[in-house]
Motif scaffolding. Structure first.
Motif, PDB file in Angstrom:
ATOM      1  N   ASN A 176      28.021  38.190  23.042  1.00 40.05           N
ATOM      2  CA  ASN A 176      28.571  38.879  21.867  1.00 40.05           C
ATOM      3  C   ASN A 176      29.353  40.096  22.340  1.00 40.05           C
ATOM      4  OD1 ASN A 176      27.153  37.456  19.459  1.00 40.05           O
ATOM      5  ND2 ASN A 176      25.512  37.830  20.908  1.00 40.05           N
ATOM      6  N   PRO A 177      30.704  39.937  22.414  1.00 41.79           N
ATOM      7  CA  PRO A 177      31.513  41.010  22.979  1.00 41.79           C
ATOM      8  C   PRO A 177      31.564  42.215  22.043  1.00 41.79           C
ATOM      9  CG  PRO A 177      32.936  39.330  22.075  1.00 41.79           C
ATOM     10  CD  PRO A 177      31.533  38.815  21.938  1.00 41.79           C
ATOM     11  N   GLY A 178      31.782  43.375  22.694  1.00 40.49           N
ATOM     12  CA  GLY A 178      31.950  44.606  21.934  1.00 40.49           C
ATOM     13  C   GLY A 178      33.409  44.876  21.645  1.00 40.49           C
ATOM     14  N   GLU A 179      33.642  46.029  21.087  1.00 44.75           N
ATOM     15  CA  GLU A 179      34.991  46.371  20.673  1.00 44.75           C
ATOM     16  C   GLU A 179      35.914  46.551  21.865  1.00 44.75           C
ATOM     17  OE1 GLU A 179      37.193  49.590  17.677  1.00 44.75           O
ATOM     18  OE2 GLU A 179      35.135  49.925  18.364  1.00 44.75           O
ATOM     19  N   ASP A 180      35.443  47.195  22.958  1.00 39.51           N
ATOM     20  CA  ASP A 180      36.307  47.435  24.117  1.00 39.51           C
ATOM     21  C   ASP A 180      36.754  46.125  24.753  1.00 39.51           C
ATOM     22  OD1 ASP A 180      36.107  50.107  23.737  1.00 39.51           O
ATOM     23  OD2 ASP A 180      34.597  50.446  25.299  1.00 39.51           O
ATOM     24  N   ALA A 181      35.842  45.178  24.874  1.00 39.01           N
ATOM     25  CA  ALA A 181      36.197  43.895  25.475  1.00 39.01           C
ATOM     26  C   ALA A 181      37.183  43.142  24.597  1.00 39.01           C
ATOM     27  CB  ALA A 181      34.946  43.058  25.705  1.00 39.01           C
ATOM     28  N   LEU A 182      37.018  43.225  23.286  1.00 40.94           N
ATOM     29  CA  LEU A 182      37.938  42.528  22.397  1.00 40.94           C
ATOM     30  C   LEU A 182      39.335  43.143  22.476  1.00 40.94           C
ATOM     31  CD1 LEU A 182      38.347  40.416  20.180  1.00 40.94           C
ATOM     32  CD2 LEU A 182      37.622  42.142  18.517  1.00 40.94           C
ATOM     33  N   LYS A 183      39.407  44.454  22.527  1.00 39.89           N
ATOM     34  CA  LYS A 183      40.713  45.097  22.636  1.00 39.89           C
ATOM     35  C   LYS A 183      41.384  44.771  23.970  1.00 39.89           C
ATOM     36  CE  LYS A 183      39.798  49.019  19.588  1.00 39.89           C
ATOM     37  NZ  LYS A 183      39.671  50.505  19.502  1.00 39.89           N
ATOM     38  N   ALA A 184      40.599  44.686  25.033  1.00 34.84           N
ATOM     39  CA  ALA A 184      41.172  44.346  26.349  1.00 34.84           C
ATOM     40  C   ALA A 184      41.696  42.923  26.358  1.00 34.84           C
ATOM     41  CB  ALA A 184      40.121  44.516  27.424  1.00 34.84           C
ATOM     42  N   ALA A 185      40.989  42.005  25.639  1.00 36.17           N
ATOM     43  CA  ALA A 185      41.449  40.624  25.578  1.00 36.17           C
ATOM     44  C   ALA A 185      42.764  40.518  24.831  1.00 36.17           C
ATOM     45  CB  ALA A 185      40.399  39.754  24.907  1.00 36.17           C
ATOM     46  N   LEU A 186      43.012  41.443  23.930  1.00 32.29           N
ATOM     47  CA  LEU A 186      44.253  41.432  23.167  1.00 32.29           C
ATOM     48  C   LEU A 186      45.338  42.300  23.797  1.00 32.29           C
ATOM     49  CD1 LEU A 186      42.731  41.753  19.559  1.00 32.29           C
ATOM     50  CD2 LEU A 186      43.359  39.670  20.810  1.00 32.29           C
ATOM     51  N   ASN A 187      45.013  42.980  24.878  1.00 29.80           N
ATOM     52  CA  ASN A 187      45.988  43.847  25.554  1.00 29.80           C
ATOM     53  C   ASN A 187      45.730  43.859  27.056  1.00 29.80           C
ATOM     54  OD1 ASN A 187      48.068  45.737  25.849  1.00 29.80           O
ATOM     55  ND2 ASN A 187      46.660  47.474  25.561  1.00 29.80           N
ATOM     56  N   PRO A 188      45.941  42.730  27.688  1.00 31.95           N
ATOM     57  CA  PRO A 188      45.668  42.644  29.140  1.00 31.95           C
ATOM     58  C   PRO A 188      46.771  43.342  29.954  1.00 31.95           C
ATOM     59  CG  PRO A 188      46.595  40.586  28.374  1.00 31.95           C
ATOM     60  CD  PRO A 188      46.435  41.459  27.147  1.00 31.95           C
ATOM     61  N   THR A 189      46.481  43.540  31.250  1.00 32.68           N
ATOM     62  CA  THR A 189      47.493  44.094  32.161  1.00 32.68           C
ATOM     63  C   THR A 189      48.493  42.995  32.517  1.00 32.68           C
ATOM     64  OG1 THR A 189      46.121  43.568  34.089  1.00 32.68           O
ATOM     65  CG2 THR A 189      45.891  45.770  33.118  1.00 32.68           C
ATOM     66  N   ASP A 190      49.555  43.415  33.159  1.00 28.72           N
ATOM     67  CA  ASP A 190      50.585  42.451  33.570  1.00 28.72           C
ATOM     68  C   ASP A 190      50.980  42.731  35.021  1.00 28.72           C
ATOM     69  OD1 ASP A 190      52.408  40.417  33.459  1.00 28.72           O
ATOM     70  OD2 ASP A 190      53.924  41.578  32.354  1.00 28.72           O
ATOM     71  N   ASP A 191      49.972  42.755  35.897  1.00 30.42           N
ATOM     72  CA  ASP A 191      50.184  43.100  37.299  1.00 30.42           C
ATOM     73  C   ASP A 191      50.085  41.895  38.236  1.00 30.42           C
ATOM     74  OD1 ASP A 191      50.455  45.764  36.527  1.00 30.42           O
ATOM     75  OD2 ASP A 191      48.304  46.153  36.735  1.00 30.42           O
ATOM     76  N   GLY A 192      49.790  40.716  37.752  1.00 26.49           N
ATOM     77  CA  GLY A 192      49.703  39.520  38.605  1.00 26.49           C
ATOM     78  C   GLY A 192      48.317  39.286  39.174  1.00 26.49           C
ATOM     79  N   TRP A 193      47.281  39.916  38.612  1.00 31.54           N
ATOM     80  CA  TRP A 193      45.932  39.712  39.136  1.00 31.54           C
ATOM     81  C   TRP A 193      45.445  38.293  38.810  1.00 31.54           C
ATOM     82  CZ3 TRP A 193      45.590  43.505  42.234  1.00 31.54           C
ATOM     83  CH2 TRP A 193      45.968  44.818  41.868  1.00 31.54           C
ATOM     84  N   ILE A 194      44.822  37.662  39.880  1.00 35.63           N
ATOM     85  CA  ILE A 194      44.295  36.328  39.679  1.00 35.63           C
ATOM     86  C   ILE A 194      42.924  36.134  40.329  1.00 35.63           C
ATOM     87  CG2 ILE A 194      45.385  35.348  41.727  1.00 35.63           C
ATOM     88  CD1 ILE A 194      45.935  32.802  40.001  1.00 35.63           C
ATOM     89  N   TYR A 195      42.545  37.098  41.212  1.00 34.36           N
ATOM     90  CA  TYR A 195      41.236  37.055  41.876  1.00 34.36           C
ATOM     91  C   TYR A 195      40.500  38.381  41.644  1.00 34.36           C
ATOM     92  CZ  TYR A 195      43.048  33.011  44.434  1.00 34.36           C
ATOM     93  OH  TYR A 195      43.597  31.787  44.796  1.00 34.36           O
ATOM     94  N   PHE A 196      39.159  38.324  41.751  1.00 34.55           N
ATOM     95  CA  PHE A 196      38.334  39.533  41.645  1.00 34.55           C
ATOM     96  C   PHE A 196      36.998  39.242  42.313  1.00 34.55           C
ATOM     97  CE2 PHE A 196      37.134  37.014  38.044  1.00 34.55           C
ATOM     98  CZ  PHE A 196      35.770  37.203  37.892  1.00 34.55           C
ATOM     99  N   VAL A 197      36.389  40.288  42.845  1.00 33.98           N
ATOM    100  CA  VAL A 197      35.086  40.189  43.503  1.00 33.98           C
ATOM    101  C   VAL A 197      34.349  41.503  43.299  1.00 33.98           C
ATOM    102  CG1 VAL A 197      33.848  39.918  45.680  1.00 33.98           C
ATOM    103  CG2 VAL A 197      35.937  38.591  45.272  1.00 33.98           C
ATOM    104  N   ALA A 198      33.064  41.414  42.920  1.00 34.17           N
ATOM    105  CA  ALA A 198      32.207  42.603  42.827  1.00 34.17           C
ATOM    106  C   ALA A 198      31.704  42.872  44.225  1.00 34.17           C
ATOM    107  CB  ALA A 198      31.056  42.368  41.878  1.00 34.17           C
ATOM    108  N   THR A 199      32.393  43.682  44.937  1.00 31.23           N
ATOM    109  CA  THR A 199      32.135  43.873  46.356  1.00 31.23           C
ATOM    110  C   THR A 199      30.764  44.498  46.624  1.00 31.23           C
ATOM    111  OG1 THR A 199      33.306  45.994  46.243  1.00 31.23           O
ATOM    112  CG2 THR A 199      34.570  44.048  46.932  1.00 31.23           C
ATOM    113  N   ASP A 200      30.260  45.309  45.753  1.00 33.55           N
ATOM    114  CA  ASP A 200      28.938  45.893  45.967  1.00 33.55           C
ATOM    115  C   ASP A 200      27.848  45.082  45.260  1.00 33.55           C
ATOM    116  OD1 ASP A 200      29.515  46.469  43.358  1.00 33.55           O
ATOM    117  OD2 ASP A 200      28.937  48.581  43.428  1.00 33.55           O
ATOM    118  N   THR A 214      34.073  46.365  41.109  1.00 35.76           N
ATOM    119  CA  THR A 214      34.834  45.124  41.048  1.00 35.76           C
ATOM    120  C   THR A 214      36.237  45.407  41.562  1.00 35.76           C
ATOM    121  OG1 THR A 214      33.554  44.359  39.140  1.00 35.76           O
ATOM    122  CG2 THR A 214      35.653  43.285  39.584  1.00 35.76           C
ATOM    123  N   GLU A 215      36.686  44.561  42.530  1.00 31.04           N
ATOM    124  CA  GLU A 215      38.023  44.727  43.094  1.00 31.04           C
ATOM    125  C   GLU A 215      38.834  43.465  42.805  1.00 31.04           C
ATOM    126  OE1 GLU A 215      38.286  46.395  47.028  1.00 31.04           O
ATOM    127  OE2 GLU A 215      36.152  46.943  46.965  1.00 31.04           O
TER     128      GLU A 215
END
Length: 577
Positions: free
Chosen positions: A526-550, A555-556
């Protein structure tokens, strides 16, 4: 001749003349030249009948019948009356008339003095032309008419010795002060009007009324009127004093308040979202917790943490002081609420709800599975038959009252209503088309993935871009597979970060994004408000991978597979894997 003269003689009228103002004292006297009682006109009668009946009387003046009275004064000055008897002939009547006056002539005025001896000769007076009765003949009958007997006639004259002095003028009576005539003060009522009907003119003549008349009754009525006035003014003063006292208490006095921490009786009070101090105080007062709203507002303002009281249900005691009520509401132990945190799965919500309501484990989950159609879900929910939980993604994060005695379906309905209200504010239909998604449900699913994989607000927007890039048909890096551990953990009902490749690759469940392309069938939380807003306004930097390094919060992100391998090695080093 003066205006007071009585006849043609040369002697003036004396003021003491008893005959002044009248033709005689004791009645009418016959005078020479009297007028006919018929206005001076001669009366004509048949001669034959007149002679036969009266003889020769018709040729002489008639002196009257029976008896006549003549007034005169004697030697002592006393008024006397002589009676004459009529005869059959005029000569006899005249002779008798003359004899009555021999030696008894009335007193005469002589040479300026009044002679009371009566020896002077009688001087006849001429008739007064202004006297209406002076020329009247002697009336028929036993006696002459008395012209002084009428109501408006002057009294007969009297001699000087018998005249009375003029009465002294009577002083005018003092004008009494007019009494108040208003019925309210006089006590007049319908009974007074009824008294006018008494044929004897009496008022209040009945047996049941005051025997002394209306005076006592009027006093009683006046007393009642005064009592009514006193009551009216007294009541007005009391009313002004009452409202004045309340005005002072409301403005300047201390608000009513209980003392102590309350009684042994407990009560659950629900505080809606967005309620302020006055609304909270009103609900507490209605439940019998505090004595007044103002007392609670004052106590809340005096506590430094008073503004942190959240919406939800609180188990409180009755008749608490406002200060102790604020302290108890700030204590989590008093809160009879179930809290849905952002990203929390529905399965966890059901467990917490059963505990708060005191229900057997699995009761709330069973209700959600069997009654979800009656809980108010939007039309775009459950459009995929492979969805594991129909309420997932629609139990909006927040605090909800959940006290013992409440029903789970009622609480779940509140959660669904809150989610529906929040989602309706974003026009999810248009947003779905914007990001090549099939329905608003998929937008909520993306938001649930962002909430599960991201750690911070900045991570949320980058994570949303990763999802949209991997879903593209041109994605040759992952071939439209998301490859999220969160979806596999949701499938398993776990939260492990260490999953073997053999376990992942061998599972073909629709929620396993390592083996299935695209999005899972439905939200995984059950997403919160911040997650919903991020889903409707994503970045446009070309990110396709991520890893929680610690392995926890750091998360990188990477744009190429080579960068991803470097982040993966860093993760293995930090986790000892």
């Amino acid at each position: 001749m003066t205006e007071y003269g009585r006849g043609p003689g040369s002697e003036p009228w004396h003021p003491e003349d008893p005959l002044y103002g009248d033709d005689g004292w004791g009645g009418q006297q016959a005078h020479v030249g009297q007028q006919s009682p018929y206005g001076g006109q001669p009366q004509h009668y048949p001669q034959q009948s007149q002679q036969e009946q009266y003889g020769d009387w018709g040729q002489h003046p008639q002196a009257g019948y029976d008896q006549q009275q003549y007034a005169y004064y004697d030697e002592q000055g006393q008024l006397q009356y002589a009676h004459g008897h009529g005869g059959h002939t005029h000569g006899q009547g005249q002779q008798q008339y003359d004899q009555q006056y021999v030696g008894h002539a009335p007193q005469q005025y002589h040479q300026g003095t009044w002679d009371a001896t009566g020896t002077h000769g009688h001087v006849p007076y001429a008739a007064d032309p202004g006297d209406p009765y002076g020329q009247q003949p002697v009336a028929y009958g036993a006696e002459q008419p008395d012209f002084y007997g009428t109501e408006d006639a002057y009294p007969p004259p009297e001699p000087p010795g018998r005249r009375r002095p003029e009465p002294e003028p009577q002083p005018e009576p003092a004008v009494e002060e007019e009494e108040e005539q208003h019925p309210f003060f006089t006590g007049a009522d319908d009974d007074d009007d009824d008294g006018d009907d008494d044929p004897k003119g009496r008022r209040g003549g009945g047996r049941g009324k005051d025997a002394k008349g209306g005076k006592g009754a009027k006093k009683r009525r006046s007393g009642c009127a005064c009592l009514v006035v006193c009551l009216v003014f007294g009541g007005g003063a009391a009313t002004v004093g009452y409202f004045g006292w309340h005005f002072y208490q409301n403005r300047f006095g201390a608000a009513p308040d209980y003392a102590g921490s309350g009684t042994g009786e407990t009560v659950t009070v629900q505080i809606p979202k967005g309620a302020g101090g006055y609304e909270i105080g009103r609900r507490l007062k209605e439940a019998g917790v505090v004595k007044s709203v103002d007392a609670f507002v004052h106590a809340q303002s005096q506590n430094s943490k008073g503004d942190t009281i959240q919406a939800g249900a609180y188990t409180l005691k009755k008749e608490m002081s406002a200060a102790s009520c604020v302290l108890l509401m700030l204590d989590p132990k008093s809160q009879a609420n179930v809290v849905v945190t952002p990203g929390e799965r529905a399965a966890r919500v059901y467990v917490d709800l059963d505990k708060k309501l005191g229900l057997p484990a699995g009761s709330s989950k069973k209700v959600a599975k069997t009654e979800y159609k009656n809980l108010g879900l939007p039309s775009y929910a459950n459009t995929n038959s492979k969805i594991m939980d129909p309420l997932e993604g629609f139990l909006y994060p927040g605090t909800y009252p959940a006290a013992k005695g409440m029903k789970p379906d009622a609480i779940l309905k509140q959660m669904v209503a809150a989610a529906k209200e929040q989602y309706a504010a974003y026009d999810l239909e248009a947003e779905a088309k914007k990001y090549d998604l099939d329905s608003p449900l998929q937008v909520i699913t993306v938001a649930s993935l962002v909430q599960a994989e991201g750690k911070t607000h900045d991570d949320f927007r980058k994570m949303a871009e990763v999802i949209y890039n991997r879903l593209k048909a041109t994605n040759t890096e992952t071939n439209q597979k998301l490859q999220f551990d969160s979806t596999f953990n949701y499938l398993k009902g776990t939260s492990n970060i260490h999953i073997s490749e053999s376990e992942i690759n061998s599972n073909q469940n629709p929620y396993n994004t390592y083996t299935q392309k695209g999005l899972p069938p439905g939200p995984i939380g059950n997403p919160g408000e911040d997650a919903l807003k991020a889903a409707l306004n994503p970045t446009d930097d070309g990110w396709i991978y991520f890893v929680a390094t610690d392995g926890q919060n750091n998360t990188e992100f990477a744009k190429t597979y080579a960068e991803f391998q470097q982040l993966k090695e860093k993760f293995n080093a930090n986790s000892g894997n």
